[in-house]
Write a protein that holds these residues in place. Sequence first.
Motif, PDB file in Angstrom:
ATOM      1  N   ARG A  31       0.754  -1.274  -0.056  1.00 38.61           N
ATOM      2  CA  ARG A  31      -0.140  -0.028   0.129  1.00 38.61           C
ATOM      3  C   ARG A  31       0.991   1.240  -0.142  1.00 38.61           C
ATOM      4  N   ASP A  81      -3.240  -1.109  -2.913  1.00 36.63           N
ATOM      5  CA  ASP A  81      -4.088  -0.981  -1.669  1.00 36.63           C
ATOM      6  C   ASP A  81      -5.227  -1.731  -1.882  1.00 36.63           C
ATOM      7  N   LEU A  82      -5.283  -2.667  -0.964  1.00 38.09           N
ATOM      8  CA  LEU A  82      -6.274  -3.848  -0.956  1.00 38.09           C
ATOM      9  C   LEU A  82      -7.702  -3.358  -0.522  1.00 38.09           C
ATOM     10  N   THR A  83      -7.689  -2.038   0.060  1.00 31.95           N
ATOM     11  CA  THR A  83      -8.978  -1.467   0.472  1.00 31.95           C
ATOM     12  C   THR A  83      -9.625  -0.629  -0.606  1.00 31.95           C
ATOM     13  N   THR A  97     -13.547   0.088   3.844  1.00 31.10           N
ATOM     14  CA  THR A  97     -12.817   0.269   3.054  1.00 31.10           C
ATOM     15  C   THR A  97     -13.298   1.393   2.259  1.00 31.10           C
ATOM     16  N   LEU A 139     -13.484  -3.293   7.004  1.00 31.69           N
ATOM     17  CA  LEU A 139     -12.287  -3.245   6.783  1.00 31.69           C
ATOM     18  C   LEU A 139     -11.639  -4.823   6.661  1.00 31.69           C
ATOM     19  N   THR A 185     -10.416  -6.132   3.311  1.00 34.04           N
ATOM     20  CA  THR A 185      -9.134  -6.539   3.039  1.00 34.04           C
ATOM     21  C   THR A 185      -8.625  -7.678   3.049  1.00 34.04           C
ATOM     22  N   ASN A 186      -8.792  -8.462   4.026  1.00 35.27           N
ATOM     23  CA  ASN A 186      -8.256  -9.842   4.149  1.00 35.27           C
ATOM     24  C   ASN A 186      -8.856 -10.873   3.178  1.00 35.27           C
ATOM     25  N   GLY A 195     -10.459  -7.937  -0.892  1.00 35.82           N
ATOM     26  CA  GLY A 195      -9.256  -7.376  -1.768  1.00 35.82           C
ATOM     27  C   GLY A 195      -8.395  -8.425  -2.307  1.00 35.82           C
TER      28      GLY A 195
END
Length: 299
Positions: free
Chosen positions: A45, A67-69, A105, A111, A115-116, A119
Amino acid sequence: MKWNERDIPSQKGRVAVVTGANTGLGFETARALAEHGATVVLAVRDVAKGKQAASRLTGDVSVQELDLTSLNSIRAAADNLHDTLPGIDLLINNAGVMFTPRQTTRDGFELQFGTNHLGHFAFTGLVLDMLLPLANSRVVTVSSVGHRLRADIHFDDLQSQQSYSRVAAYGQSKLANLMFTYELQRRLARHSTTIAVAAHPGFANTDLVRNSPGMLRAINPIISPLLSQKPEMGALPSLRAATDPAVLGGQYYGPIDLGGNRGHPEIVASSPRSYDMAIQQRLWSVSEDLTGVTFPELG
């Protein structure tokens, strides 16, 4: 025989993309792969931190903003990798957040789940075509023993809008990582030699614990010396899943000592819930709908 970094075969000529590779387990995973000859992309990120991490590594290492968000960032990263890499042999879905206060996100997902799981789901789907043509390519997704913590896939409240527990949300996201791996492997098995494998680090001494509930933070100085292991040990399950020639699709690797919290990596079992095919398939469908990412046709 206890599997360790010395057992990693030469990775010369192979390309590895490691998410969250600027620190902790991701950094140690990237380091070991680079030291064994792989071309390694640190997908991170914060590009500045990624470059700092890359400067500490030897070998062919580069940095890719991811950025996985943000689905926009995920799509941009995938586009850039298509433009700059000939293919991807190893995709290590390592990045993650744990026990965060409720946040969302950029696309409005809770989140930890966003994300986990979402994403990485989206990123994998967008770069999978770069793995499929390559012999012995692998998708390794990092789960956690936390997938057992109050864990279920709460389809009636996936984004924790009705109620929020940071522990339950983390458990859901890590259970989703496993269900994604198992469903992906089932689809891959019909199409190519690419395999999907899962891993967990046990109790590794990284900065992920900074968001732990107060009680856990209070007892961490007591339990950490007993249970935790250094990041380079915590990275071994991911490294074995990524490089051991004997690994089969759908396997799950983790440490086997002290209740799975530390030690050298072996094949381990995940929770009975994680093997529920109906939930795996429903989660896959919902994830496609939420992210707008459809995977390549896998048969």
